[in-house]
Write a protein that holds these residues in place. Structure first.
Motif, PDB file in Angstrom:
ATOM      1  N   ILE A 255       0.837  -1.208   0.000  1.00 60.27           N
ATOM      2  CA  ILE A 255       0.000   0.000   0.000  1.00 60.27           C
ATOM      3  C   ILE A 255       0.865   1.248   0.000  1.00 60.27           C
ATOM      4  O   ILE A 255       0.628   2.197  -0.767  1.00 60.27           O
ATOM      5  N   HIS A 256       1.891   1.270   0.855  1.00 65.52           N
ATOM      6  CA  HIS A 256       2.773   2.441   0.928  1.00 65.52           C
ATOM      7  C   HIS A 256       3.535   2.645  -0.377  1.00 65.52           C
ATOM      8  O   HIS A 256       3.865   3.772  -0.736  1.00 65.52           O
ATOM      9  N   LYS A 257       3.809   1.537  -1.065  1.00 66.42           N
ATOM     10  CA  LYS A 257       4.557   1.630  -2.319  1.00 66.42           C
ATOM     11  C   LYS A 257       3.793   2.424  -3.372  1.00 66.42           C
ATOM     12  O   LYS A 257       4.398   3.006  -4.278  1.00 66.42           O
ATOM     13  N   THR A 258       2.462   2.465  -3.253  1.00 70.38           N
ATOM     14  CA  THR A 258       1.680   3.229  -4.230  1.00 70.38           C
ATOM     15  C   THR A 258       2.008   4.718  -4.163  1.00 70.38           C
ATOM     16  O   THR A 258       1.928   5.426  -5.173  1.00 70.38           O
ATOM     17  N   ILE A 259       2.401   5.215  -2.973  1.00 72.26           N
ATOM     18  CA  ILE A 259       2.821   6.614  -2.841  1.00 72.26           C
ATOM     19  C   ILE A 259       4.298   6.763  -3.154  1.00 72.26           C
ATOM     20  O   ILE A 259       4.725   7.715  -3.818  1.00 72.26           O
ATOM     21  N   VAL A 260       5.104   5.783  -2.692  1.00 73.49           N
ATOM     22  CA  VAL A 260       6.544   5.852  -2.926  1.00 73.49           C
ATOM     23  C   VAL A 260       6.865   5.888  -4.411  1.00 73.49           C
ATOM     24  O   VAL A 260       7.764   6.612  -4.855  1.00 73.49           O
ATOM     25  N   ASP A 261       6.104   5.110  -5.204  1.00 80.13           N
ATOM     26  CA  ASP A 261       6.371   5.037  -6.638  1.00 80.13           C
ATOM     27  C   ASP A 261       6.196   6.377  -7.341  1.00 80.13           C
ATOM     28  O   ASP A 261       6.776   6.596  -8.416  1.00 80.13           O
ATOM     29  N   ILE A 262       5.383   7.271  -6.792  1.00 79.87           N
ATOM     30  CA  ILE A 262       5.144   8.563  -7.468  1.00 79.87           C
ATOM     31  C   ILE A 262       5.620   9.738  -6.618  1.00 79.87           C
ATOM     32  O   ILE A 262       5.267  10.885  -6.891  1.00 79.87           O
ATOM     33  N   GLN A 263       6.441   9.456  -5.582  1.00 81.05           N
ATOM     34  CA  GLN A 263       6.843  10.555  -4.710  1.00 81.05           C
ATOM     35  C   GLN A 263       7.726  11.560  -5.436  1.00 81.05           C
ATOM     36  O   GLN A 263       7.733  12.751  -5.094  1.00 81.05           O
ATOM     37  N   TRP A 315      -4.156   4.127  -8.324  1.00 78.26           N
ATOM     38  CA  TRP A 315      -5.537   3.897  -7.875  1.00 78.26           C
ATOM     39  C   TRP A 315      -5.960   2.460  -8.208  1.00 78.26           C
ATOM     40  O   TRP A 315      -6.583   1.787  -7.395  1.00 78.26           O
ATOM     41  N   HIS A 316      -5.623   1.998  -9.415  1.00 75.11           N
ATOM     42  CA  HIS A 316      -5.946   0.621  -9.794  1.00 75.11           C
ATOM     43  C   HIS A 316      -5.182  -0.377  -8.932  1.00 75.11           C
ATOM     44  O   HIS A 316      -5.720  -1.441  -8.579  1.00 75.11           O
ATOM     45  N   THR A 317      -3.934  -0.058  -8.577  1.00 73.39           N
ATOM     46  CA  THR A 317      -3.157  -0.935  -7.703  1.00 73.39           C
ATOM     47  C   THR A 317      -3.831  -1.064  -6.343  1.00 73.39           C
ATOM     48  O   THR A 317      -3.941  -2.163  -5.779  1.00 73.39           O
ATOM     49  N   LEU A 318      -4.300   0.055  -5.799  1.00 72.77           N
ATOM     50  CA  LEU A 318      -5.000   0.019  -4.511  1.00 72.77           C
ATOM     51  C   LEU A 318      -6.291  -0.805  -4.612  1.00 72.77           C
ATOM     52  O   LEU A 318      -6.648  -1.523  -3.676  1.00 72.77           O
ATOM     53  N   ALA A 319      -6.987  -0.704  -5.732  1.00 75.10           N
ATOM     54  CA  ALA A 319      -8.219  -1.481  -5.915  1.00 75.10           C
ATOM     55  C   ALA A 319      -7.916  -2.982  -5.924  1.00 75.10           C
ATOM     56  O   ALA A 319      -8.652  -3.792  -5.339  1.00 75.10           O
ATOM     57  N   MET A 320      -6.804  -3.360  -6.579  1.00 70.46           N
ATOM     58  CA  MET A 320      -6.405  -4.762  -6.609  1.00 70.46           C
ATOM     59  C   MET A 320      -6.048  -5.254  -5.201  1.00 70.46           C
ATOM     60  O   MET A 320      -6.456  -6.348  -4.791  1.00 70.46           O
ATOM     61  N   ILE A 354      -5.907   1.827   2.994  1.00 71.32           N
ATOM     62  CA  ILE A 354      -6.240   1.972   1.569  1.00 71.32           C
ATOM     63  C   ILE A 354      -7.105   3.218   1.346  1.00 71.32           C
ATOM     64  O   ILE A 354      -6.895   3.987   0.398  1.00 71.32           O
ATOM     65  N   LYS A 355      -8.093   3.415   2.234  1.00 76.70           N
ATOM     66  CA  LYS A 355      -8.944   4.619   2.116  1.00 76.70           C
ATOM     67  C   LYS A 355      -8.109   5.886   2.250  1.00 76.70           C
ATOM     68  O   LYS A 355      -8.322   6.853   1.513  1.00 76.70           O
ATOM     69  N   TRP A 356      -7.153   5.905   3.193  1.00 72.11           N
ATOM     70  CA  TRP A 356      -6.320   7.091   3.407  1.00 72.11           C
ATOM     71  C   TRP A 356      -5.446   7.373   2.186  1.00 72.11           C
ATOM     72  O   TRP A 356      -5.320   8.507   1.745  1.00 72.11           O
ATOM     73  N   HIS A 357      -4.849   6.313   1.623  1.00 72.38           N
ATOM     74  CA  HIS A 357      -4.002   6.511   0.450  1.00 72.38           C
ATOM     75  C   HIS A 357      -4.820   6.948  -0.759  1.00 72.38           C
ATOM     76  O   HIS A 357      -4.327   7.728  -1.591  1.00 72.38           O
ATOM     77  N   ARG A 358      -6.034   6.472  -0.850  1.00 73.44           N
ATOM     78  CA  ARG A 358      -6.901   6.960  -1.930  1.00 73.44           C
ATOM     79  C   ARG A 358      -7.190   8.452  -1.734  1.00 73.44           C
ATOM     80  O   ARG A 358      -7.198   9.234  -2.700  1.00 73.44           O
ATOM     81  N   PHE A 359      -7.417   8.855  -0.502  1.00 74.86           N
ATOM     82  CA  PHE A 359      -7.652  10.268  -0.205  1.00 74.86           C
ATOM     83  C   PHE A 359      -6.431  11.105  -0.578  1.00 74.86           C
ATOM     84  O   PHE A 359      -6.554  12.197  -1.155  1.00 74.86           O
ATOM     85  N   VAL A 360      -5.231  10.574  -0.264  1.00 77.30           N
ATOM     86  CA  VAL A 360      -4.000  11.287  -0.596  1.00 77.30           C
ATOM     87  C   VAL A 360      -3.875  11.453  -2.106  1.00 77.30           C
ATOM     88  O   VAL A 360      -3.514  12.528  -2.610  1.00 77.30           O
ATOM     89  N   LEU A 361      -4.175  10.386  -2.845  1.00 73.73           N
ATOM     90  CA  LEU A 361      -4.086  10.471  -4.308  1.00 73.73           C
ATOM     91  C   LEU A 361      -5.064  11.508  -4.858  1.00 73.73           C
ATOM     92  O   LEU A 361      -4.730  12.277  -5.772  1.00 73.73           O
ATOM     93  N   VAL A 362      -6.268  11.529  -4.302  1.00 71.87           N
ATOM     94  CA  VAL A 362      -7.255  12.519  -4.741  1.00 71.87           C
ATOM     95  C   VAL A 362      -6.775  13.926  -4.396  1.00 71.87           C
ATOM     96  O   VAL A 362      -6.870  14.869  -5.210  1.00 71.87           O
ATOM     97  N   ALA A 363      -6.238  14.095  -3.166  1.00 72.53           N
ATOM     98  CA  ALA A 363      -5.759  15.409  -2.736  1.00 72.53           C
ATOM     99  C   ALA A 363      -4.605  15.886  -3.598  1.00 72.53           C
ATOM    100  O   ALA A 363      -4.531  17.068  -3.986  1.00 72.53           O
ATOM    101  N   VAL A 364      -3.684  14.967  -3.919  1.00 70.16           N
ATOM    102  CA  VAL A 364      -2.542  15.329  -4.760  1.00 70.16           C
ATOM    103  C   VAL A 364      -3.017  15.759  -6.138  1.00 70.16           C
ATOM    104  O   VAL A 364      -2.553  16.759  -6.698  1.00 70.16           O
TER     105      VAL A 364
END
Length: 400
Positions: A255-263, A315-320, A354-364
């Protein structure tokens, strides 16, 4: 050749007083018996099949008694046994109950009711044999042997008599059957049974091993039950907790990698904002300031587009991952229903992450769009109305 089945022979057997010497006295109670005898007497093939013949050649008449010779019929028809002990020696009887048979001393045929006690115990014994057969390393059915391979090879011949079928056999067979009625850990249970058999009979003479198993069936069941309890105890609460925690850490890393990959792109948002703020100049004509402002604004929107693609992939990674976690939760609740409530917080925590990381992606995404809109507004404010005609003019110039 007349159509004679084993039921026709059973009718003859039921009305015969066997002498134990391969013959007896038959009371011809009905016309069906008489017709069967006539057919056999006139057809050599039927005689070869049924092995019944009249001692004295005469027309069989209803109500009379005749002396007959009786031997075992062809196995195609069925099996004639003087006693149940003889039946137990018939081909295949060590593993399954014969389909058609007649036991002379009890005047019993397959399918008759009530079932004699010896037959009930025999059927219980067959369930024990089935369990042993499943646990054996291999089976030699023709020689009626089970082979167990462990620290030593143990051969168990399936040899028994009516005297070996004790009253306690039914209860012991039921107890053993309960161990295997649940398919969970079936192979482990079979291995435990094989080990228990080897330990139980290894010191016994080979010819007596099966009788020893039957006589000590309760002890055998107890050993298997103890072994299975020990096996199940290895799936202790602490082990389950450790497995869940390991899975939890693995999912957290994913889950954390979804943010790390685009940091890297996320860090580019403030950099891009500073660049836009420092590079936009007041533009009053179609000079260098105007085209520089256009390039800066275009770069800002290209950055937003690329960031949007990255956010969409994450987002798709988080859904998976959410689907995998849901599946893991369902499997865990099925396999460990008794303690599943103790680990609800683990799966809830993963769902919250997962919900928090989705929120972060939306906020970004929202922040990047806001930055690009601010850049657009600044561009419009710094560009005088007349300068905007440079785009039209430049386009027109390019067409000349």
């Amino acid at each position: 050749m007349a159509d004679i089945g084993f039921a026709d022979l059973v009718e003859i057997y039921r009305h015969t007083s066997f002498d134990g010497k391969g013959g007896g006295t038959l009371t011809i109670a009905n016309e069906g018996i008489a017709d069967t005898l006539r057919a056999i007497e006139t057809d050599q093939d039927l005689y070869d099949l049924t092995q019944i013949s009249l001692v004295h050649q005469r027309d069989p008449m209803v109500g009379t008694q005749v002396a007959i010779n009786v031997a075992a019929p062809s196995l195609k028809l069925g099996f004639l046994a003087a006693t149940f002990d003889a039946l137990f020696l018939s081909p295949g009887a060590a593993f399954t109950e014969p389909t058609d048979y007649f036991v002379a001393d009890l005047n019993y045929a397959a399918g008759d009711n009530p079932v004699p006690e010896v037959l009930a115990r025999y059927r219980a014994l067959l369930t024990v044999v089935a369990a042993l057969k499943h646990a054996a390393s291999y089976v030699v059915e023709l020689q009626r042997e089970l082979v167990f391979i462990g620290n030593e090879n143990v051969v168990v011949p399936i040899v028994f008599t009516q005297a070996d079928l004790r009253e306690s056999l039914i209860a012991g067979a039921t107890r053993l059957g309960r161990l295997f009625e649940d398919s969970l850990h079936g192979q482990e249970k079979a291995d435990l049974l094989a080990a228990a058999v080897i330990e139980l009979v290894s010191g016994q003479r080979q010819a007596k091993r099966f009788q020893f198993i039957i006589a000590n069936l309760d002890s055998l069941c107890e050993e298997v039950e103890k072994g299975y309890r020990l096996f199940v105890s290895s799936f202790s609460y602490s082990k389950i907790r450790k497995e869940i925690e390991t899975a939890r850490l693995d999912y957290i890393n994913k889950i954390h990698k979804t943010i790390v990959d685009i940091q890297g792109q996320l860090l580019g948002i403030p950099v891009a904002t500073i660049v836009v703020a420092s590079q936009l100049k007041i533009s009053r004509n179609c000079g260098l300031e105007f085209w520089t402002n256009c390039a800066v604004l275009l770069g800002a929107w290209i950055f937003v587009a690329l960031l949007g693609l990255s956010v969409r992939n994450q987002w798709h990674t988080l859904a998976m991952l959410a689907g995998e976690i849901t599946g893991q939760r369902a499997r865990f609740e099925d396999d460990y229903a008794a303690v599943s409530n103790d680990f609800v917080d683990v799966f809830d925590d993963l769902d919250d992450r997962i919900k928090w990381h989705r929120f972060v992606l939306v906020a970004v995404s929202g922040l990047a769009i806001v930055g690009a809109l601010v850049a657009t507004v600044a561009f419009l404010m710094l560009t005088e109305v007349g300068s905007a005609r440079c785009l039209v003019g430049g386009a027109g110039s390019s067409r000349i």
